[in-house]
Write an enzyme that holds these catalytic residues in place. Structure first.
Site, PDB file in Angstrom:
ATOM      1  N   HIS A 130      15.096  49.055   8.436  1.00 24.87           N
ATOM      2  CA  HIS A 130      15.716  48.723   7.083  1.00 24.87           C
ATOM      3  C   HIS A 130      17.305  48.225   6.913  1.00 24.87           C
ATOM      4  O   HIS A 130      18.045  48.625   5.904  1.00 24.87           O
ATOM      5  CB  HIS A 130      15.580  49.815   6.116  1.00 24.87           C
ATOM      6  N   ASP A 181      12.660  55.739   8.415  1.00 23.68           N
ATOM      7  CA  ASP A 181      11.323  55.552   8.309  1.00 23.68           C
ATOM      8  C   ASP A 181      11.183  54.098   8.857  1.00 23.68           C
ATOM      9  O   ASP A 181      11.875  53.216   8.834  1.00 23.68           O
ATOM     10  CB  ASP A 181      11.265  55.657   6.922  1.00 23.68           C
ATOM     11  N   GLU A 182       9.876  53.687   9.111  1.00 24.94           N
ATOM     12  CA  GLU A 182       9.296  52.392   9.213  1.00 24.94           C
ATOM     13  C   GLU A 182      10.241  51.577  10.243  1.00 24.94           C
ATOM     14  O   GLU A 182      10.436  50.469   9.974  1.00 24.94           O
ATOM     15  CB  GLU A 182       9.395  51.746   7.855  1.00 24.94           C
ATOM     16  N   ALA A 183      10.809  52.355  11.291  1.00 25.04           N
ATOM     17  CA  ALA A 183      11.351  51.572  12.262  1.00 25.04           C
ATOM     18  C   ALA A 183      10.512  50.735  13.445  1.00 25.04           C
ATOM     19  O   ALA A 183      10.813  51.144  14.420  1.00 25.04           O
ATOM     20  CB  ALA A 183      12.518  52.308  12.785  1.00 25.04           C
ATOM     21  N   LEU A 184       9.702  50.027  12.697  1.00 31.26           N
ATOM     22  CA  LEU A 184       8.812  49.403  13.805  1.00 31.26           C
ATOM     23  C   LEU A 184       9.243  48.507  14.626  1.00 31.26           C
ATOM     24  O   LEU A 184       8.809  48.073  15.807  1.00 31.26           O
ATOM     25  CB  LEU A 184       7.681  48.684  12.926  1.00 31.26           C
TER      26      LEU A 184
END
Length: 501
Positions: free
Chosen positions: A225, A306-309
């Protein structure tokens, strides 16, 4: 008499025999701040301005540690008799919450405003009762944030989590890193205007929150993000990882895929990352979280996670550990979304914020954290549509979230391995991909925030006969006139039997 209209429901409420207390001619004595708050609420609800007096018929006081005074932090005792009203708070916060309850009790009887005869002894179940506002996807100015604080505090919420950064924009001025607001604050989802808080703006928000006994929890989301960071400091941002899902999200929204160095105005997630292991990134993290800690009086800093893909797993563990260390060195406690609780070794003192479903995945590792904040996305996320046809919100968290679904979940036992004493509290997040105005905020937040607020404050359903959906929906229905008087543009959900004046 019927159950009084009080949300969240108190720890103990007893109706009394006798006549109600008449508001006409009432005078207020005691704590000046509490008296001002009561006057604000009474004036909005009834048009009556209670006079101040040295020994009023409504007495507001902070406990003096006597034998009949409340003891638990934030607790209060409230008594309404025909001739007098007394609210005693264990502390200033408890008195403030007692005043909120008093305003909810106001009703009309035979054309006159009265307070029903009751005795209330009240204290919160959880220490952390939060709501989150995402000001990164769409930006909201200082006045909108302060109004949101007022609304949350009226339901005895005591933490506001501000999601200050995301792929679409950076919203807080940091003097150590001026390019963040010079280059990365100007846009929002859909190409809308962005914006940012100066440090003076942030101080105003903090001061207003303190006056409402609300702690600000600022979030700087890393290592994902972070596309906006790359607009300001491209040397520490990795190139976007364009997965099939990111491309599909862009196509569905009619938006462009993210491009390094260009503002991003879509709503896809998971494509951005910082360059981990680079000394310039380490310096950036030290500057950002060090200055944020210096600006923020509350005990918590939220680091996202979060969501550190787009981040390698080993790199992810390293940056979480480093950032938790920076936060701890600054004298603060780190909160992170629950993915961060999976790293090895687990950083000491990390608070995990759980955002999975009410029925958790077997792989959830939030229980490894020192304590947990519960925000199940299929029940507590306020940005989910309340029904499929609602014009605002999303539906990825197992479809629409009705008011009943927002109410009928229980923190204790939700996560295997998390004991009741490990639960710091609950939080209701509002992400703003589809939210552009303060009226949009109200429409999604109310009445569902009241459901989560009751879960956070009131006794568990096993300990209170009033903690039922039928009781709650009736009590919330009675708050409609008060909310309207306070200018809250709530959604008149058909699930609720709304009362008129």
């Amino acid at each position: 008499m019927p159950t009084p209209t009080v949300v969240p429901f108190p720890a103990a409420l007893r109706t009394r025999e006798g006549a109600p207390f008449p508001l006409a001619g009432a005078t207020v004595a005691g704590d000046a701040d509490a008296a001002a708050e009561l006057s604000r609420l009474v004036r909005a609800r009834t048009g009556i301005e209670p006079a101040r007096a040295a020994s009023g018929s409504i007495r507001l006081r902070v406990a003096a540690d006597g034998p009949d005074d409340p003891a638990a932090p934030e607790s209060y005792v409230l008594t309404v008799e025909e001739a007098s009203v007394t609210v005693t708070g264990a502390d200033a916060a408890g008195l403030f919450y007692g005043v909120q309850t008093l305003a909810q009790l106001l009703r009309q009887q035979e054309g006159a405003w009265v307070l029903p005869p009751v005795e209330i002894e009240d204290a919160p179940r959880f220490a952390y009762r939060g709501v989150m506002l995402d000001v990164a996807r769409h930006f909201f100015g200082v006045q909108a944030v302060m109004s949101f604080i007022d609304r949350a505090a009226s339901l005895k919420c005591n933490h506001l989590h501000l999601h200050l950064t995301d792929d679409q924009g950076w919203r807080l001025q940091l003097r150590s890193r001026p390019e963040l607001t010079a280059r990365a604050a100007g846009t929002a989802v859909g190409g809308d205007d962005g914006g940012f808080y100066t440090q003076e703006d942030y101080a105003r928000i903090l001061a207003h929150a303190a006056s409402r006994h609300v702690t600000i929890v600022p979030e700087i989301d890393i290592p994902g993000h972070t596309h906006a960071v790359g607009l300001a400091y491209p040397d520490i941002a990795a190139d976007p990882v364009l997965t099939d899902e990111v491309r599909a999200d862009a196509e569905a929204a009619g938006a462009a895929v993210p491009v390094a160095g260009q503002p991003y105005t879509g709503i896809a997630v998971g494509f951005s990352s910082l360059r981990i292991g680079d000394a310039r990134t380490d310096a950036f993290l030290a500057d950002v979280f060090g200055e944020l800690a210096a600006l923020t009086p509350g005990p918590y800093l939220h680091l996202g996670g979060d969501e550190a893909l787009g981040t390698d797993r080993a790199d992810y563990a390293a940056v979480i550990a480093r950032t938790v260390g920076i936060i701890a060195a600054a004298g603060k406690t780190a909160i992170a979304w629950h993915e961060a609780a999976a790293v090895e070794p687990l950083p000491a003192g990390l608070v995990a914020q759980y955002w999975g479903f009410v029925t958790p995945s077997p792989s959830t590792t939030a229980a490894r954290a020192s304590s947990v904040i519960l925000s199940p996305s299929d029940a507590a996320y306020l940005d989910m549509k309340p029904d499929a046809d609602f014009p605002l919100g999303l539906m990825w968290a197992d479809g629409p979230t009705s008011v009943q679904r927002a109410y009928e979940w229980e923190p204790a036992g939700l996560l295997p391995g998390v004991e009741p004493g490990d639960i710091l509290g609950v939080e209701a997040p509002l992400w703003t991909e589809t939210v552009r105005t303060p009226a949009d905020i109200d429409a999604l937040v109310f009445p569902r925030l009241a459901a989560v607020a009751e879960i956070g404050w009131s006794p568990a359903p096993s300990a209170s006969a009033a903690r039922t959906w039928e009781s709650f929906r009736a009590r919330v229905g009675g708050l409609g006139p008060l909310w309207s008087a306070l200018g809250i543009a709530f959604t008149a959900s058909p699930e609720i039997p709304w009362q008129s004046e």
